[in-house]
Design a protein around this motif. Structure first.
Motif, short mmCIF file in Angstrom:
data_model
loop_
_atom_site.label_atom_id
_atom_site.label_comp_id
_atom_site.label_asym_id
_atom_site.label_seq_id
_atom_site.Cartn_x
_atom_site.Cartn_y
_atom_site.Cartn_z
N ALA A 273 193.95 -9.45 57.28
CA ALA A 273 194.91 -9.14 56.29
C ALA A 273 195.75 -7.98 57.12
O ALA A 273 195.01 -7.23 58.12
N PRO A 274 196.88 -7.59 56.53
CA PRO A 274 197.66 -6.75 57.39
C PRO A 274 197.28 -5.41 56.38
O PRO A 274 196.70 -5.35 55.36
N GLU A 275 197.64 -4.32 56.90
CA GLU A 275 197.39 -2.97 56.24
C GLU A 275 198.88 -2.22 56.33
O GLU A 275 199.89 -2.86 56.45
N MET A 276 199.03 -1.22 55.67
CA MET A 276 200.19 -0.28 55.57
C MET A 276 201.04 -0.36 56.81
O MET A 276 202.07 -0.46 56.96
N ALA A 277 200.29 0.31 57.86
CA ALA A 277 201.05 0.28 59.06
C ALA A 277 201.18 -0.93 59.72
O ALA A 277 200.33 -1.68 59.78
N GLN A 278 202.24 -0.95 60.51
CA GLN A 278 202.70 -2.45 61.29
C GLN A 278 202.13 -2.38 62.24
O GLN A 278 201.95 -3.40 63.22
N ALA A 279 201.01 -1.48 62.96
CA ALA A 279 200.34 -1.71 63.95
C ALA A 279 198.91 -1.94 63.77
O ALA A 279 197.87 -1.43 64.56
N GLN A 280 198.48 -2.33 62.38
CA GLN A 280 197.08 -2.46 62.02
C GLN A 280 196.57 -3.77 61.62
O GLN A 280 197.43 -4.43 60.99
N VAL A 281 195.42 -4.17 61.76
CA VAL A 281 194.91 -5.53 61.22
C VAL A 281 193.43 -4.97 60.57
O VAL A 281 192.93 -4.28 61.27
N GLU A 282 193.24 -5.73 59.67
CA GLU A 282 192.01 -5.60 58.89
C GLU A 282 191.16 -7.05 58.85
O GLU A 282 191.70 -8.09 58.82
N SER A 283 190.11 -6.79 59.36
CA SER A 283 189.21 -8.12 59.13
C SER A 283 188.22 -7.98 58.04
O SER A 283 187.70 -6.82 57.66
N ILE A 284 188.04 -9.20 57.26
CA ILE A 284 187.20 -9.25 56.28
C ILE A 284 186.02 -10.23 56.32
O ILE A 284 186.40 -11.31 56.41
N SER A 285 184.75 -9.73 56.40
CA SER A 285 183.57 -10.58 56.49
C SER A 285 183.39 -11.34 55.41
O SER A 285 183.62 -11.29 54.16
N ALA A 286 182.78 -12.58 55.42
CA ALA A 286 182.03 -13.35 54.41
C ALA A 286 180.88 -12.71 53.76
O ALA A 286 180.53 -11.68 54.41
N VAL A 287 180.44 -13.17 52.75
CA VAL A 287 179.47 -12.42 52.23
C VAL A 287 178.15 -12.62 53.06
O VAL A 287 177.89 -14.05 53.48
N CYS A 288 177.26 -11.56 53.56
CA CYS A 288 176.09 -12.03 54.32
C CYS A 288 174.87 -11.42 53.89
O CYS A 288 174.96 -10.71 52.82
N ARG A 289 173.79 -12.12 53.99
CA ARG A 289 172.46 -11.80 53.52
C ARG A 289 171.32 -11.36 54.38
O ARG A 289 170.68 -10.45 53.96
N THR A 290 171.75 -11.38 55.63
CA THR A 290 170.83 -10.82 56.83
C THR A 290 171.47 -10.15 57.90
O THR A 290 172.80 -10.24 57.74
N GLY A 291 171.00 -9.35 58.26
CA GLY A 291 171.30 -8.87 59.54
C GLY A 291 172.08 -9.61 60.86
O GLY A 291 173.07 -9.39 61.17
N GLU A 292 171.26 -10.97 60.72
CA GLU A 292 171.70 -11.79 61.82
C GLU A 292 172.99 -12.40 61.35
O GLU A 292 174.02 -12.60 62.20
N GLU A 293 173.27 -12.75 60.15
CA GLU A 293 174.41 -13.20 59.69
C GLU A 293 175.45 -12.36 59.74
O GLU A 293 176.56 -12.88 60.12
N LEU A 294 175.21 -10.99 59.38
CA LEU A 294 176.42 -10.05 59.44
C LEU A 294 176.65 -9.78 61.06
O LEU A 294 177.97 -9.77 61.42
N ARG A 295 175.65 -10.11 62.08
CA ARG A 295 175.95 -9.85 63.46
C ARG A 295 177.23 -10.85 63.83
O ARG A 295 177.97 -10.62 64.51
N ARG A 296 176.81 -12.17 63.52
CA ARG A 296 177.35 -13.21 63.98
C ARG A 296 179.00 -13.05 63.17
O ARG A 296 179.85 -13.64 63.92
N GLU A 297 179.05 -12.67 61.77
CA GLU A 297 180.14 -12.59 61.30
C GLU A 297 181.30 -11.59 62.11
O GLU A 297 182.34 -11.62 62.37
N VAL A 298 180.65 -10.21 62.36
CA VAL A 298 181.41 -9.35 62.85
C VAL A 298 181.93 -9.90 64.29
O VAL A 298 182.82 -9.52 64.43
N ALA A 299 181.13 -10.45 64.99
CA ALA A 299 181.13 -10.90 66.41
C ALA A 299 182.59 -11.74 66.22
O ALA A 299 183.40 -11.84 67.16
N ARG A 300 182.32 -12.77 65.42
CA ARG A 300 183.40 -13.72 65.35
C ARG A 300 184.52 -13.24 65.04
O ARG A 300 185.69 -13.68 65.45
#
Length: 393
Positions: free
Chosen positions: A69-96
C-alpha cells in the motif's frame, strides 16, 4: 499513515485457528500480522525519492493487491502481511514482502530502506500522495503533513472480542516505553544526527491524537472517547487515533504501533513474536480479573520521550510499577522476558526472540547500528542508507 481499508486478507483473530499449536499444550496460539513501512531512496544519491505510486502498482502485481500500500508521503511504501500462526510462517511472509518490494524498487531505480526516518532527507514538495483523504487531512491539520516520511512497524495480534481487546490495551500501555527503546531506529533526519534514537517518534508525536492511550476501562467508554476526539476535530475519523497501542478499527486485533521499522527481517519477526507473547500475557491477566496498572498519562509520555531520546543506552521509568525507581532498559527487558518466556516456549518462539534481545544487549538496537556505520565511514550517511537497504529477492 494507514487509513481504514476493506481487506480481502482473512481477519487476524484467534477464532479461525487450531486450539493449540501441534504437539504443544497451554493457551491457544494467537494469530498475528505485521505492517512495515519503508522509505524509497534514489539508488545514486540515496535521498528519498517520490516513486511510491510506481513501486506500489508493480509490487501489487507481484505480491498481491492486499499486501502492498502507499502511505501519505510519496517516498513511502507499506507492506501488509497475511495472517500468520507460527513464527516460521511470519518469517517466510516478512522475507517475501521485503524481498519482493525491494526487487520492484530496484526496477524503478531506487532502494527500499528499513529506517524509521529518511536518513538524507525527503524529496521536498509536493509532500503528500494525491489522494482525497490525505488532502482532507492537510486541510484540517496544515503543516503537520510535512516531513511525514517516517516509518513504523505495526503488529496486529488476534483478539476477537472488542471488550477484551480494550482491556488488553489497558494492560499493554505501560510496556510501550520499553518496546520503543528496544526498537528505536531513526537517529538521522535530513542529513543530520538528531541526537535521538527514534526521531520518528518525535515527528509522529505532533499529531493531536497520537501518543499513549488513556486508560480505557471498557468498550463503551472507548467508543465514547473516540467519538469525542473526532467531534473535537483532533481526529478526522476514528482511524486517526494514532495511539501507541489500540484496538484495531478494521480487523479484530490489538494493534501495537510503537516501533520504528526494524533493520532486518529477523528483527521484525522477533519483535512481533515478543509482542504476541506480551498480548497473551495481558489476556491471561484480563481473564483472571487483574486490574491494569494505573499509570498517569504524563508519566507514560515522559517515559516514551526518554525511550525515543536514548533508546537502549539509558534508564527508563519503571512504568509497570510506579513504586520502583528508573531501571536500565536492558534490565527491564529481562523482566519482560521472564513474564513472556513461558508463552514463547510453548509456541517455539523463544529462540528467535532471545537471540534478538541478545543482539541488542551486545551491540544496541537500530539507532546504535546506524551511528556505528556513520562513524565507520567518516560521517558519510550514504553508507547508512546502503547498510539499511533491503536485499531484493
Amino acid at each position: 499513515m494507514p487509513e481504514p481499508y476493506e481487506s480481502t486478507v482473512p481477519a487476524i483473530g484467534d477464532h479461525d485457528i487450531p486450539a493449540r499449536a501441534p504437539g504443544r499444550t497451554g493457551p491457544p496460539v494467537l494469530t498475528l500480522g505485521v505492517e512495515e513501512e519503508f522509505v524509497l531512496a534514489d539508488r545514486r544519491t540515496r535521498r528519498a525519492v517520490r516513486k511510491a505510486s510506481a513501486v506500489v502498482l508493480a509490487a501489487r502485481h507481484r505480491m498481491g493487491e492486499d499486501h502492498v500500500a502507499p502511505e501519505m508521503a510519496q517516498a513511502q511504501v507499506e507492506s501488509i502481511s497475511a495472517v500468520c500462526r507460527t513464527g516460521e510462517e511470519l518469517r517466510r511472509e516478512v522475507a517475501r514482502l521485503r524481498g519482493g518490494a525491494a526487487a520492484v524498487a530496484a526496477e524503478q531505480g531506487c532502494v527500499l530502506v528499513a529506517s524509521g526516518s529518511p536518513v538524507l532527507g525527503d524529496p521536498g514538495p509536493p509532500p503528500i500522495l494525491d489522494k482525497a483523504r490525505y488532502h482532507r487531512i492537510e486541510g484540517r491539520f496544515g503543516a503537520l503533513v510535512r516531513h511525514q516520511c517516517v516509518n513504523a512497524c505495526h503488529v496486529h495480534v488476534g483478539v476477537q472480542d472488542r471488550e477484551t481487546a480494550v482491556r488488553v490495551v489497558d494492560h499493554l500501555r505501560c510496556w510501550m516505553p520499553l518496546l520503543q527503546a528496544l526498537t528505536a531506529n531513526s537517529p538521522f533526519f535530513d542529513g543530520d544526527d538528531t541526537g535521538y534514537a527514534s526521531w520518528r517518534s518525535m515527528v509522529w508525536s505532533r499529531w493531536p491524537a497520537a501518543g499513549p492511550p488513556p486508560p480505557l476501562g471498557s468498550a463503551a467508554r472507548y467508543e465514547t472517547l473516540v467519538g469525542r476526539l473526532v467531534d473535537s476535530g483532533a481526529a478526522l475519523d476514528p482511524a486517526m487515533l494514532y495511539w501507541h497501542v489500540r484496538p484495531s478499527r478494521h480487523v479484530p486485533t490489538v494493534e501495537v504501533r510503537i516501533a520504528d521499522v526494524l533493520p532486518e527481517a529477523a528483527d521484525t519477526v522477533a519483535y512481533a513474536l515478543l509482542v504476541r507473547a506480551l498480548v497473551a500475557h495481558a489476556l491471561s491477566l484480563v481473564r483472571e480479573g487483574v486490574t491494569a496498572p494505573d499509570v498517569p498519562d504524563m508519566v507514560l509520555r515522559a517515559a516514551c520521550w526518554r525511550a525515543a531520546r536514548y533508546g537502549t543506552a539509558d534508564t527508563l521509568p519503571a512504568t509497570q510499577d510506579l513504586d520502583c525507581p528508573s531501571l536500565p532498559v536492558l534490565r527491564q527487558a529481562d523482566g519482560l522476558w521472564a513474564l513472556v518466556e513461558p508463552y514463547l516456549s510453548r509456541c517455539g518462539d523463544d529462540a528467535p526472540v532471545g537471540e534478538w534481545l541478545d543482539r541488542i544487549r551486545c551491540s544496541g538496537g537500530g539507532a546504535a547500528r546506524q551511528r556505528r556505520i556513520a562513524e565507520r565511514h567518516a560521517g558519510r550517511l550514504e553508507a547508512v542508507v546502503d547498510d539499511l537497504a533491503v536485499p531484493a529477492a
